[in-house]
Enzyme design. Structure first.
Site, PDB file in Angstrom:
ATOM      1  N   HIS A 179       1.146  -8.767  -4.855  1.00  0.00           N
ATOM      2  CA  HIS A 179       1.946  -8.060  -4.513  1.00  0.00           C
ATOM      3  C   HIS A 179       2.941  -6.994  -5.155  1.00  0.00           C
ATOM      4  O   HIS A 179       4.056  -7.704  -4.783  1.00  0.00           O
ATOM      5  CB  HIS A 179       2.295  -8.647  -3.020  1.00  0.00           C
ATOM      6  CG  HIS A 179       2.970  -7.314  -1.806  1.00  0.00           C
ATOM      7  ND1 HIS A 179       2.097  -6.622  -1.007  1.00  0.00           N
ATOM      8  CD2 HIS A 179       3.729  -6.878  -1.742  1.00  0.00           C
ATOM      9  CE1 HIS A 179       2.931  -6.015  -0.584  1.00  0.00           C
ATOM     10  NE2 HIS A 179       4.107  -6.093  -0.889  1.00  0.00           N
ATOM     11  N   HIS A 232      -3.710  -4.085  -4.581  1.00  0.00           N
ATOM     12  CA  HIS A 232      -3.974  -2.640  -4.120  1.00  0.00           C
ATOM     13  C   HIS A 232      -2.574  -1.844  -4.650  1.00  0.00           C
ATOM     14  O   HIS A 232      -1.528  -1.316  -4.566  1.00  0.00           O
ATOM     15  CB  HIS A 232      -2.914  -3.070  -2.465  1.00  0.00           C
ATOM     16  CG  HIS A 232      -2.259  -4.171  -2.310  1.00  0.00           C
ATOM     17  ND1 HIS A 232      -0.896  -4.325  -3.490  1.00  0.00           N
ATOM     18  CD2 HIS A 232      -2.439  -5.344  -1.377  1.00  0.00           C
ATOM     19  CE1 HIS A 232      -0.230  -5.301  -2.655  1.00  0.00           C
ATOM     20  NE2 HIS A 232      -1.088  -5.812  -1.610  1.00  0.00           N
ATOM     21  N   ASN A 278       0.796  -1.175   3.746  1.00  0.00           N
ATOM     22  CA  ASN A 278       1.866  -2.116   2.889  1.00  0.00           C
ATOM     23  C   ASN A 278       1.227  -2.277   1.528  1.00  0.00           C
ATOM     24  O   ASN A 278       0.843  -3.828   1.808  1.00  0.00           O
ATOM     25  CB  ASN A 278       2.510  -2.993   3.140  1.00  0.00           C
ATOM     26  CG  ASN A 278       4.436  -3.067   1.655  1.00  0.00           C
ATOM     27  OD1 ASN A 278       4.691  -2.524   0.841  1.00  0.00           O
ATOM     28  ND2 ASN A 278       4.483  -4.344   1.588  1.00  0.00           N
ATOM     29  N   ASP A 305      -7.535  -5.936   1.411  1.00  0.00           N
ATOM     30  CA  ASP A 305      -6.320  -5.873   2.609  1.00  0.00           C
ATOM     31  C   ASP A 305      -6.390  -5.556   3.698  1.00  0.00           C
ATOM     32  O   ASP A 305      -5.727  -5.014   4.286  1.00  0.00           O
ATOM     33  CB  ASP A 305      -5.785  -5.026   1.527  1.00  0.00           C
ATOM     34  CG  ASP A 305      -3.837  -5.594   1.829  1.00  0.00           C
ATOM     35  OD1 ASP A 305      -4.147  -6.769   2.558  1.00  0.00           O
ATOM     36  OD2 ASP A 305      -3.006  -4.950   1.403  1.00  0.00           O
TER      37      ASP A 305
END
Ligand code: DOR
Ligand code: ZN
Ligand code: ZN
Length: 423
Positions: A179, A232, A278, A305
Site C-alpha cells: 500500500h 491499487h 485511499n 479493494d
C-alpha cells in the site's frame, strides 16, 4: 456428479482458448473442454449466448472477519464475491486482531471452507500488528496457507523494515503487496489534490504521496531481488514507475481497481463519502494513464479493494469519513465497460480478472484446463441491469455506483462444480 455446460463462448486465457464449445465437470473437476461433448450428465446447463470463463479472482478484498463483522464477514463477503462472479479472493490482514499469526490464518481458512461461497486465500501482515516494527513469522504463515504479505491500509514507513521484508519473504518465494503511500506527504488530506479539492475546501492528497512511495518499493525490490506487487495504482506516475521497473527486469507486478479506471475526483462533488477511498479518486489524466497501463500490460490484474464500511461510518463529514468502497459486485460490469469502450479486448479483461491474478499469488486457479478445479463464471455480456446498493449481498452498501446502468453480469457462479450463485 457430472455437469455439462453446453454451447457457451469459452474464454480461457491461460490455455489460449476462445471458442464456442462445451465444458464437462465431473466430481468438481473439469474433465473435458470441446465441441459437442456427449456425456451422461446429471445436470446440463445451456450456455448459449453466455461466456464460460474461469471464476474471477480478486487479489484485494477486506473481509473484516475476525473483529469487524458488523461491516462484513466471511459468509457475506464470499456471497458478494459469488454474486460478482468471483470464486477466489485474497483477504487483507487489517482485521481485529490483525492476521499476523497462524491462529487467525487458520480461523479464516477453516471458516471459509465451512461456510464460504468462494475460496479465500489469506494475506498475512508484513509486520506484527501492522505496526511497522517487527516482521511477522513469514515461514509459518506461508505453511499455514497465506499467499502473500501486506500491511495494506497503512504503508510500511521504515525502509529498513521493508528491505528485510523483501529479503525474508523472498526466501519463501512470497510476494510483498504494498500500500504505497508517504504519510508525510498525505499530511492529513482527504481527497485528490487538485481543482476539485480547492473548490470543495478539502485538503488534498498529491500524486507525489503515492509516487514517492511506489518508487521506494520498486527500488527496494530491485535492490533485494524480492517480489513486489503494487496494490491499487491510481496515478500516472505510479503506472510509469511500474512500467520502467518491469523494463529494467525488476520483479514487480501491480493491480488497478475498477473505481480508479472509471471515476475521477469529480465524483467527490457534493461531499460524497461513497467516493472517498485511499488512494483517492484522481484526475482524468491519471484515469487515462491507468487505462493505458491496463491496455499495454503494465497493469497485471484488476482488483476490487472491496472495503465495506457501515452507513454510520460514511454518514459523517467528508474529512472524517472512513476510506473505501465495496467492489466485489461491480468489478465485472465495470471491467466489461472497458471492453465496450475499446480500451482492452475481452480476452484481456478476462485475463486481468483470472489467470494473471492467479499467477501473481501462485494458485492453481484461473484456468479451465482439463484437471483443474471447476471454478467457473457464466457471464451474460449483453445483460443490461441497474446496479443498486440495496440489492448487494455485501453487508455494507458503500458504493458510488448505485443507480448506474450496467452491462454484463455473472448469471451463474460455480465453485468446485457446485453452483454458489444463480441470477
Ligand atoms: O480505501 C481504503 N480502504 N483504503 C485502504 O487503504 C484501507 C481500506 C480499508 O480497510 O477500509
Ligand atoms: Zn491499500
Ligand atoms: Zn485495501
Amino acid at each position: 456428479m457430472k455437469t455439462l455446460i453446453k454451447n457457451g463462448r469459452v474464454i480461457d486465457p491461460a490455455n489460449k482458448i476462445d471458442s464456442v464449445c462445451d465444458v464437462l465437470i465431473d466430481s468438481g473437476v473439469i474433465t473435458e473442454v470441446g465441441v459437442n461433448i456427449t456425456a451422461n450428465a446429471d445436470e446440463t446447463i445451456d450456455a448459449t449466448g453466455l461466456l464460460i470463463t474461469p471464476g474471477l479472482i480478486d487479489l484485494h478484498t477486506h473481509l473484516r472477519d475476525p473483529g469487524q463483522e458488523y461491516k462484513e464477514d466471511i459468509i457475506s463477503g464470499t456471497r458478494a464475491a459469488a454474486a460478482g462472479g468471483v470464486t477466489s479472493l485474497t483477504c487483507m490482514p487489517n482485521t481485529t486482531p490483525v492476521n499476523d499469526c497462524l491462529a487467525i490464518t487458520k480461523y479464516i481458512i477453516s471458516r471459509a471452507k465451512e461456510e464460504g461461497s468462494a475460496n479465500v486465500f489469506p494475506i498475512a501482515s508484513i509486520s506484527k500488528g501492522m505496526k511497522g516494527e517487527i516482521l511477522s513469522e513469514m515461514g509459518e504463515l506461508k505453511a499455514g496457507g497465506c499467499v502473500g504479505f501486506s500491511d495494506d491500509g497503512v504503508p510500511v514507513v521504515s525502509g529498513e523494515l521493508m528491505r528485510r521484508a523483501f529479503e525474508y519473504a523472498d526466501t519463501f518465494d512470497m510476494p510483498i503487496l504494498t500500500h504505497a503511500e508517504d504519510l508525510t506527504l498525505v499530511a492529513g488530506g482527504s481527497m485528490n489534490d487538485g481543482p476539485v479539492a480547492t473548490e470543495l475546501g478539502l485538503k488534498g492528497i498529491p500524486w507525489v504521496a503515492e509516487d514517492a512511495a511506489t518508487s521506494r518499493e520498486i527500488m527496494l525490490a530491485e535492490f533485494t531481488g524480492g517480489r513486489l506487487h503494487v496494490c491499487h495504482v491510481s496515478t500516472k506516475g505510479s503506472v510509469d514507475l511500474v512500467r520502467q521497473g518491469k523494463a529494467r527486469g525488476v520483479r514487480v507486478t501491480c493491480e488497478a481497481t475498477p473505481h480508479h479506471f472509471t471515476l475521477t475526483d469529480e465524483a467527490v462533488r457534493g461531499y460524497n463519502t461513497n467516493a472517498k477511498m485511499n488512494p483517492p479518486l484522481r484526475s482524468q489524466e491519471d484515469v487515462d494513464a491507468v487505462r493505458a497501463g491496463l491496455a499495454d500490460g503494465t497493469i497485471d490484474a484488476i482488483a476490487t479493494d472491496h472495503a465495506p464500511h457501515h452507513y454510520d461510518e460514511k454518514n459523517v463529514e467528508f474529512a472524517v469519513a472512513m476510506n473505501g468502497i465495496v467492489g466485489l459486485e461491480s468489478m465485472l460490469p465495470l471491467s466489461l465497460n472497458l471492453v465496450e469502450e475499446g480500451v482492452i479486448t475481452l480476452n484481456q479483461a478476462i485475463s486481468l480478472l483470472t489467470s494473471q491474478p492467479a499467477q501473481i499469488i501462485g494458485i492453481d486457479r484461473g484456468t479451465l484446463g482439463v484437471g483443474a478445479i471447476a471454478d467457473i463464471a457464466l457471464i451474460d455480456p449483453a445483460l443490461e441491469w441497474e446496479f443498486k446498493a440495496e440489492n448487494l449481498q455485501s453487508k455494507s452498501k458503500n458504493t458510488p455506483f448505485s443507480g448506474w446502468k450496467m452491462k454484463g453480469a455473472a448469471v451463474k457462479t460455480i465453485l468446485a462444480g457446485k453452483t454458489v450463485y444463480s441470477r
